[in-house]
Design an enzyme around this catalytic site. Structure first.
Site, PDB file in Angstrom:
ATOM      1  N   CYS A 222       0.735  -1.190  -0.046  1.00 39.56           N
ATOM      2  CA  CYS A 222       0.028   0.073   0.181  1.00 39.56           C
ATOM      3  C   CYS A 222       0.921   1.234   0.108  1.00 39.56           C
ATOM      4  O   CYS A 222       1.968   1.143   0.448  1.00 39.56           O
ATOM      5  CB  CYS A 222      -1.013  -0.116   1.415  1.00 39.56           C
ATOM      6  SG  CYS A 222      -1.967  -1.373   1.567  1.00 39.56           S
TER       7      CYS A 222
ATOM      8  N   ARG B 124       4.715  -0.758  -6.493  1.00 42.06           N
ATOM      9  CA  ARG B 124       4.862  -1.577  -5.063  1.00 42.06           C
ATOM     10  C   ARG B 124       3.660  -2.589  -5.464  1.00 42.06           C
ATOM     11  O   ARG B 124       3.595  -3.447  -4.600  1.00 42.06           O
ATOM     12  CB  ARG B 124       4.526  -0.779  -4.185  1.00 42.06           C
ATOM     13  CG  ARG B 124       5.626   0.391  -3.903  1.00 42.06           C
ATOM     14  CD  ARG B 124       5.094   1.552  -3.081  1.00 42.06           C
ATOM     15  NE  ARG B 124       4.691   1.283  -1.840  1.00 42.06           N
ATOM     16  CZ  ARG B 124       5.457   1.281  -0.642  1.00 42.06           C
ATOM     17  NH1 ARG B 124       6.882   1.825  -0.663  1.00 42.06           N
ATOM     18  NH2 ARG B 124       5.281   1.054   0.546  1.00 42.06           N
TER      19      ARG B 124
ATOM     20  N   TRP C  69      -3.455  -2.632  -1.469  1.00 42.19           N
ATOM     21  CA  TRP C  69      -3.417  -4.208  -1.653  1.00 42.19           C
ATOM     22  C   TRP C  69      -4.504  -4.531  -0.670  1.00 42.19           C
ATOM     23  O   TRP C  69      -4.224  -4.639   0.657  1.00 42.19           O
ATOM     24  CB  TRP C  69      -2.030  -4.495  -1.532  1.00 42.19           C
ATOM     25  CG  TRP C  69      -1.792  -6.049  -1.555  1.00 42.19           C
ATOM     26  CD1 TRP C  69      -1.779  -6.990  -0.555  1.00 42.19           C
ATOM     27  CD2 TRP C  69      -2.270  -6.908  -2.883  1.00 42.19           C
ATOM     28  NE1 TRP C  69      -1.840  -8.317  -1.081  1.00 42.19           N
ATOM     29  CE2 TRP C  69      -1.882  -7.992  -2.739  1.00 42.19           C
ATOM     30  CE3 TRP C  69      -2.217  -6.368  -4.133  1.00 42.19           C
ATOM     31  CZ2 TRP C  69      -2.111  -9.166  -3.584  1.00 42.19           C
ATOM     32  CZ3 TRP C  69      -2.315  -7.361  -5.124  1.00 42.19           C
ATOM     33  CH2 TRP C  69      -2.159  -8.829  -4.760  1.00 42.19           C
TER      34      TRP C  69
ATOM     35  N   ASN D  80      -1.881   1.759   5.929  1.00 40.82           N
ATOM     36  CA  ASN D  80      -1.170   0.765   5.459  1.00 40.82           C
ATOM     37  C   ASN D  80      -1.149  -0.337   6.915  1.00 40.82           C
ATOM     38  O   ASN D  80      -1.173   0.109   7.879  1.00 40.82           O
ATOM     39  CB  ASN D  80       0.125   1.025   5.064  1.00 40.82           C
ATOM     40  CG  ASN D  80       0.305   1.788   3.743  1.00 40.82           C
ATOM     41  OD1 ASN D  80      -0.573   2.002   3.336  1.00 40.82           O
ATOM     42  ND2 ASN D  80       1.573   2.509   3.512  1.00 40.82           N
ATOM     43  N   GLY D  81      -1.039  -1.411   6.545  1.00 37.54           N
ATOM     44  CA  GLY D  81      -0.758  -2.606   7.529  1.00 37.54           C
ATOM     45  C   GLY D  81      -2.000  -3.177   8.210  1.00 37.54           C
ATOM     46  O   GLY D  81      -3.111  -3.101   7.295  1.00 37.54           O
TER      47      GLY D  81
ATOM     48  N   GLU E 286      19.938 -20.789   6.800  1.00 39.30           N
ATOM     49  CA  GLU E 286      19.962 -19.554   6.395  1.00 39.30           C
ATOM     50  C   GLU E 286      20.656 -18.363   7.017  1.00 39.30           C
ATOM     51  O   GLU E 286      21.166 -17.509   6.325  1.00 39.30           O
ATOM     52  CB  GLU E 286      18.302 -19.243   6.268  1.00 39.30           C
ATOM     53  CG  GLU E 286      17.923 -17.803   6.128  1.00 39.30           C
ATOM     54  CD  GLU E 286      18.362 -17.353   4.557  1.00 39.30           C
ATOM     55  OE1 GLU E 286      18.117 -16.235   4.369  1.00 39.30           O
ATOM     56  OE2 GLU E 286      18.729 -18.105   3.647  1.00 39.30           O
TER      57      GLU E 286
ATOM     58  N   LYS F 180      23.537 -16.286   5.211  1.00 42.27           N
ATOM     59  CA  LYS F 180      23.569 -14.808   5.122  1.00 42.27           C
ATOM     60  C   LYS F 180      24.862 -14.078   5.584  1.00 42.27           C
ATOM     61  O   LYS F 180      25.313 -13.253   4.984  1.00 42.27           O
ATOM     62  CB  LYS F 180      22.433 -14.129   5.924  1.00 42.27           C
ATOM     63  CG  LYS F 180      21.067 -14.116   5.624  1.00 42.27           C
ATOM     64  CD  LYS F 180      20.809 -13.149   4.217  1.00 42.27           C
ATOM     65  CE  LYS F 180      19.651 -13.468   3.632  1.00 42.27           C
ATOM     66  NZ  LYS F 180      19.946 -14.613   2.541  1.00 42.27           N
TER      67      LYS F 180
ATOM     68  N   HIS G 244      28.174 -35.608  15.896  1.00 39.90           N
ATOM     69  CA  HIS G 244      28.224 -36.471  14.993  1.00 39.90           C
ATOM     70  C   HIS G 244      29.174 -35.996  13.957  1.00 39.90           C
ATOM     71  O   HIS G 244      29.219 -36.203  12.854  1.00 39.90           O
ATOM     72  CB  HIS G 244      26.822 -36.957  14.319  1.00 39.90           C
ATOM     73  CG  HIS G 244      25.855 -37.580  15.064  1.00 39.90           C
ATOM     74  ND1 HIS G 244      25.943 -38.840  15.182  1.00 39.90           N
ATOM     75  CD2 HIS G 244      24.964 -37.265  15.840  1.00 39.90           C
ATOM     76  CE1 HIS G 244      25.084 -39.519  15.812  1.00 39.90           C
ATOM     77  NE2 HIS G 244      24.318 -38.358  16.279  1.00 39.90           N
TER      78      HIS G 244
ATOM     79  N   LYS H 284      22.069 -11.111  -7.936  1.00 39.31           N
ATOM     80  CA  LYS H 284      20.882 -11.192  -7.660  1.00 39.31           C
ATOM     81  C   LYS H 284      20.100 -12.352  -8.162  1.00 39.31           C
ATOM     82  O   LYS H 284      19.334 -12.924  -7.380  1.00 39.31           O
ATOM     83  CB  LYS H 284      20.037  -9.672  -8.014  1.00 39.31           C
ATOM     84  CG  LYS H 284      18.766  -9.584  -7.102  1.00 39.31           C
ATOM     85  CD  LYS H 284      18.831  -9.737  -5.601  1.00 39.31           C
ATOM     86  CE  LYS H 284      17.569  -9.954  -4.946  1.00 39.31           C
ATOM     87  NZ  LYS H 284      17.607 -10.115  -3.582  1.00 39.31           N
TER      88      LYS H 284
END
Length: 606
Positions: free
Chosen positions: A2, A27, A74, A98-99, A478, A482, A501, A601
């Site tokens: 939004c 957006r 949105w 928004n939100g 992950e 990073k 192990h 990217k």
């Protein structure tokens, strides 16, 4: 995502609002609206489903003035219709938002008991009524604004105008961005500085929890305690290129902070919070699936591995997760009624695309979870499951990853419903928890200063191990990825139960071990791993919640305490910590955070 634009005291207000909406179109949105106050203090509005161009056709000569607000929406609460489009009006208040207001149902019941009527399905209209009620009670916009904020739960940003107050904008933000700005005899509010670049001369980037009152060439900011505070004003960027990064040092930092908002938008596409249901998606039916194949590369693969735990636990659906580059060449054996799900931020990842084509040629139903709806994978797959992360500039994926997790969590619940493993009450409970994720992520971002301090020491490490159990095992991988990507420190993620192990041989004095240890049913076992590595001289950083922090007091060298999150929400909240940790380690090392060496990217070649 939004978009909010607000202006007061400007003869070209309507042009600024419409230009701002056009700049925010990239957006993603499904409706748009504008409201303006004329010199007599009367507010008129126009709203339209679809594109901003549709809104332009609705604007009449009566919608004029020097003060107004505009919005691209949105859909979250309620379908993408004109009635649900912003701005929403209640009494004297007209508001864009928004939100997600998590407690909107309870607020709506209380307001309805006061005799207030609602014309939409949105949480935004509830907020407008709440603010109008407070203004009617107090007679003072500032007092009413602060009182309203004290009743809200969730992650949000909003801007409001009040009939009869022709030079006033009200706003606030919690877990979603909002900037205030001034120009010659003008004042502005916007969710993105890009919307008002060229019109604004100075900008104030509001802090988490701030409330703001904007008048022509005047901005008053109030902190979470309701006290007047001074936030630094900076020259507004003069070009859209400069505006794109805002006040963040790197795109990666900005994208980490966008997560409460974009994850909320993504979840809203999958969840119906009014009905307490996961929205059915055309073509997606897991009821007869014999197995779910999940394929991706790098971070996308780890998102799939986390989802494996969810689909099997919630839906009893067997899952096999593969790295795309290996899946293509190992001549996989398919079963009748296999469903294949491919995860890619760009939708152009070469190995994942070719793996999808192989499954499609074999007659499998193919689903692509993708952030780029016009990509090759989106065009060729049988079914598209979108994410709403928006453009991600930083090479190391952050918001795309958590939006993937949000989508996968919703699909896992849907699979449980379709396979008869989740009843209506359980589904509603899952939906409530999922809708609460943006607020929890916003709270998690408040640990930034603590992580920055820890990162200064961690930047000296030559090796870092990450440990986790259950879905926090792939989260550990992950986290290690990073750190490797942007700081160039050798890092590995392991299942905590595998420590004995082999990996424990790496432990010696001052080796850094980061343990993701929420206080769940496996906490005691994870705690034993902490004790094992601590006894061998490791420096342990525990990522946990308040209950885990109390239990680990004195057992870890440092504790990062996140808000308590249960079930499907927990990995997304933990992701904030591992991302911030990697980011600040890279900043301390002075590496190129947004464009780390040797990486691209989107990997469009083998």
């Amino acid at each position: 995502m939004c978009g909010i634009v607000g202006v007061t005291g400007n003869l070209k207000a309507r042009d600024i609002l419409m230009e701002g909406l056009h700049r925010l179109e990239y957006r993603g949105y499904d409706s748009a609206g504008v409201a303006m106050m004329d010199s007599s203090g009367t507010v008129r509005r126009a709203r339209a489903a679809g594109k901003v161009a549709n809104l332009g056709a609705e604007l009449t000569d009566e919608i004029i003035g020097q003060t107004g607000i505009a919005h691209t929406r949105w859909a979250t609460h309620g379908a993408a219709t004109r009635e649900n489009a912003h701005p929403h009006t209640a009494g004297r208040v007209t508001l864009v938002h928004n939100g997600i207001i998590e407690n909107y149902k309870n607020l709506r019941v209380d307001l309805a008991a006061q005799g207030r009527d609602f014309s939409s399905e949105t949480d935004t209209e509830v907020l407008a009524h709440l603010l109008d009620s407070a203004i009617a009670s107090t007679g003072d916009p500032r007092t009413a604004l602060l009182a309203t904020l004290g009743k809200l739960e969730g992650a949000f940003a909003f801007a409001a105008i009040i009939e009869g107050e022709p030079d006033l904008l009200l706003g606030a933000c919690r877990g979603a961005p909002l900037v205030a700005a001034t120009g010659p005899s003008s004042g502005f509010l916007a969710s993105d500085i890009m919307a008002i670049t060229g019109a604004a001369q100075t900008v104030i980037y509001l802090h988490e929890g701030d409330a703001v009152i904007v008048r022509p060439n005047q901005v008053e900011v109030f902190d979470t305690a309701g006290q007047r505070v001074e936030r630094p004003a900076a020259p507004a960027p003069t070009s859209l290129v400069l505006a794109e990064k805002g006040n963040y040092r790197h795109f990666m930092q900005k994208e980490i902070y966008e997560q409460p908002e974009v994850v909320g938008h993504t979840l809203s596409g999958y969840l119906d919070p009014v009905a307490g249901e996961v929205r059915p998606r055309e073509g997606i039916d897991f009821s007869a699936a014999s197995r779910l194949l999940i394929v991706g590369c790098g971070t996308a693969s780890y998102a799939g591995q986390i989802a494996e735990y969810w689909f099997e636990a919630l839906a009893g659906l067997p899952v096999e997760v593969d790295i795309a580059s290996e899946f293509r060449y190992r001549k996989p054996a398919f079963m009748p009624n296999d469903v294949a799900l491919f995860i890619s931020q760009s939708g152009e990842t070469a190995d994942t695309l070719e793996a999808m084509r192989m499954c499609k040629a074999a007659g499998l139903t193919t689903i692509v979870l993708v952030n780029s709806p016009l990509s090759t994978m989106a065009r060729e797959a049988d079914i598209v499951a979108p994410t709403m992360a928006g453009p991600e500039i930083g090479v190391a994926s952050t918001k795309a990853f958590t939006c993937q997790l949000g989508s996968l969590a919703a699909l896992a619940v849907l699979a449980g419903v379709q396979r008869g493993r989740i009843d209506a009450a359980e589904q509603a409970s899952h939906v409530t928890r999922l809708m609460g994720i943006p607020g929890l992520m916003a709270q998690a971002l408040r640990i930034e200063d603590q992580i920055n301090h820890l990162a200064g020491e961690l930047a000296q490490a030559s090796i870092v191990l990450y440990l986790g159990r259950n879905e926090f095992f792939p989260m550990a991988m992950e986290g290690a990825l990073k750190l490797k990507e942007i700081s160039y420190i050798h890092a590995e993620g392991y299942a905590a139960g595998e420590l004995k192990h082999g990996p424990i041989a790496l432990i010696e004095d001052d080796v850094a071990v980061i343990v993701i240890a929420p206080y769940d049913e496996l906490f005691t076992k994870t705690r034993s791993s902490i004790q094992e590595v601590r006894a061998r001289g490791a420096r342990v950083i525990a990522i946990t919640d308040d209950l885990g922090a109390a239990a680990l007091d004195g057992e870890a060298s440092a504790i990062i305490t996140l808000p308590r999150a249960e079930g499907l929400a927990a990995p997304l909240v933990a992701a904030v910590a591992v991302q911030l940790l990697a980011y600040y380690v890279a900043v301390h090392k002075g590496t190129d955070v947004d464009q780390p060496r040797n990486l691209a990217k989107s990997v469009t070649v083998e």
